[in-house]
Design a protein around this motif. Structure first.
Motif, short mmCIF file in Angstrom:
data_model
loop_
_atom_site.label_atom_id
_atom_site.label_comp_id
_atom_site.label_asym_id
_atom_site.label_seq_id
_atom_site.Cartn_x
_atom_site.Cartn_y
_atom_site.Cartn_z
N UNK A 1 14.59 0.92 4.85
CA UNK A 1 14.46 2.21 4.17
C UNK A 1 14.62 3.36 5.15
N UNK A 2 14.20 3.17 6.39
CA UNK A 2 14.31 4.16 7.48
C UNK A 2 13.77 5.52 7.06
N UNK A 3 12.45 5.60 6.86
CA UNK A 3 11.88 6.87 6.41
C UNK A 3 11.86 7.93 7.51
N UNK A 4 11.92 9.18 7.09
CA UNK A 4 11.75 10.29 8.02
C UNK A 4 10.29 10.70 8.10
N UNK A 5 9.56 10.47 7.00
CA UNK A 5 8.13 10.79 6.95
C UNK A 5 7.39 9.68 6.24
N UNK A 6 6.15 9.45 6.65
CA UNK A 6 5.29 8.45 6.01
C UNK A 6 3.96 9.12 5.70
N UNK A 7 3.51 8.95 4.44
CA UNK A 7 2.24 9.54 4.02
C UNK A 7 1.27 8.42 3.66
N UNK A 8 0.10 8.40 4.30
CA UNK A 8 -0.88 7.35 3.97
C UNK A 8 -1.84 7.78 2.87
N UNK A 9 -2.32 6.81 2.10
CA UNK A 9 -3.37 7.05 1.11
C UNK A 9 -4.30 5.85 1.13
N UNK A 10 -5.60 6.12 1.23
CA UNK A 10 -6.62 5.08 1.25
C UNK A 10 -7.72 5.50 0.29
N UNK A 11 -7.97 4.67 -0.73
CA UNK A 11 -9.01 4.96 -1.72
C UNK A 11 -10.10 3.91 -1.58
N UNK B 1 -15.84 -0.75 0.54
CA UNK B 1 -14.70 -1.55 0.11
C UNK B 1 -13.49 -0.66 -0.12
N UNK B 2 -12.32 -1.21 0.23
CA UNK B 2 -11.06 -0.52 -0.03
C UNK B 2 -10.61 -0.92 -1.42
N UNK B 3 -10.43 0.05 -2.28
CA UNK B 3 -10.00 -0.22 -3.66
C UNK B 3 -8.47 -0.23 -3.74
N UNK B 4 -7.85 0.72 -3.05
CA UNK B 4 -6.40 0.87 -3.13
C UNK B 4 -5.92 1.47 -1.81
N UNK B 5 -4.84 0.99 -1.31
CA UNK B 5 -4.25 1.60 -0.12
C UNK B 5 -2.74 1.51 -0.23
N UNK B 6 -2.09 2.57 0.16
CA UNK B 6 -0.63 2.54 0.16
C UNK B 6 -0.10 3.58 1.13
#
Length: 181
Positions: free
Chosen positions: A71-81, A88-93
């Motif tokens: 995919x070769x991204x220029x930017x990466x955005x993290x999300x951790x719920x 406990x981690x419910x969702x991460x992407x």
């Protein structure tokens, strides 16, 4: 020939003591043999499950890494719920984004790893991430940025907790990987 016939007509047998000793020895030998056989079968199944978990973990890790590099991204955005008490981690992407606005999301939620654009309604149809095991609580994909969010460089951490059940028993495997982009 007469001797042979006489031997066949002989009415001698085993005594009760001889029978008890023979049966005891047979029982001990059968017990040892069956114990060794059962131990071997249990070890075989355990090793088979561990190999299966390793294979599936390798498949998931390589799928994530392949997506990042193709995919070769220029930017990466993290999300951790996390839950309210942050135990406990419910969702991460992480959301990958190119300069042209194209996006892809790598997500671990509800025991499933999905790789799809953020607007896809049913990303579970992705065959690249289909496994027979399940991802347990604690599986997450996180990002440590070296600059502000969204990141143009950083360190991605992948923690996979794979679990496979066999005969009512769960066999876990923890995989952790970190790499930069």
């Amino acid at each position: 020939m007469k001797k042979f016939v006489n031997l066949l007509r002989r009415e001698g047998g085993f005594t009760l003591v001889e029978l008890i000793v023979a049966l005891s020895l047979f029982t001990v030998a059968a017990g040892i043999i069956s114990g060794i056989t059962m131990l071997g079968l249990r070890s075989y199944h355990k090793i088979s499950i561990e190999n299966s978990l390793r294979d599936e973990g390798d498949l998931l890790m390589s799928t994530i890494i392949t997506e990042l590099y193709t995919f070769a991204p220029d930017k990466v955005t993290p999300t951790l719920i996390q839950n309210a008490d942050k135990t406990q981690i419910i969702d991460s992407f992480i959301t990958l984004e190119r300069q042209d606005g194209t996006k892809s999301r790598i997500r671990i939620a509800n025991g499933i790893l999905t790789i799809a654009p953020p607007d896809v309604i049913d990303p579970s149809a992705d065959t690249r991430t289909k496994i027979t095991s399940r991802l347990a609580q604690g599986s997450a994909i996180t990002l440590d940025c070296q600059n502000s969010i969204p990141c143009d460089s950083g360190l991605i951490s992948i923690d996979l907790s794979l679990v496979q059940s066999y005969n009512g028993r769960d066999y876990p495997l923890e995989l952790k990987s970190k790499f930069g982009f």
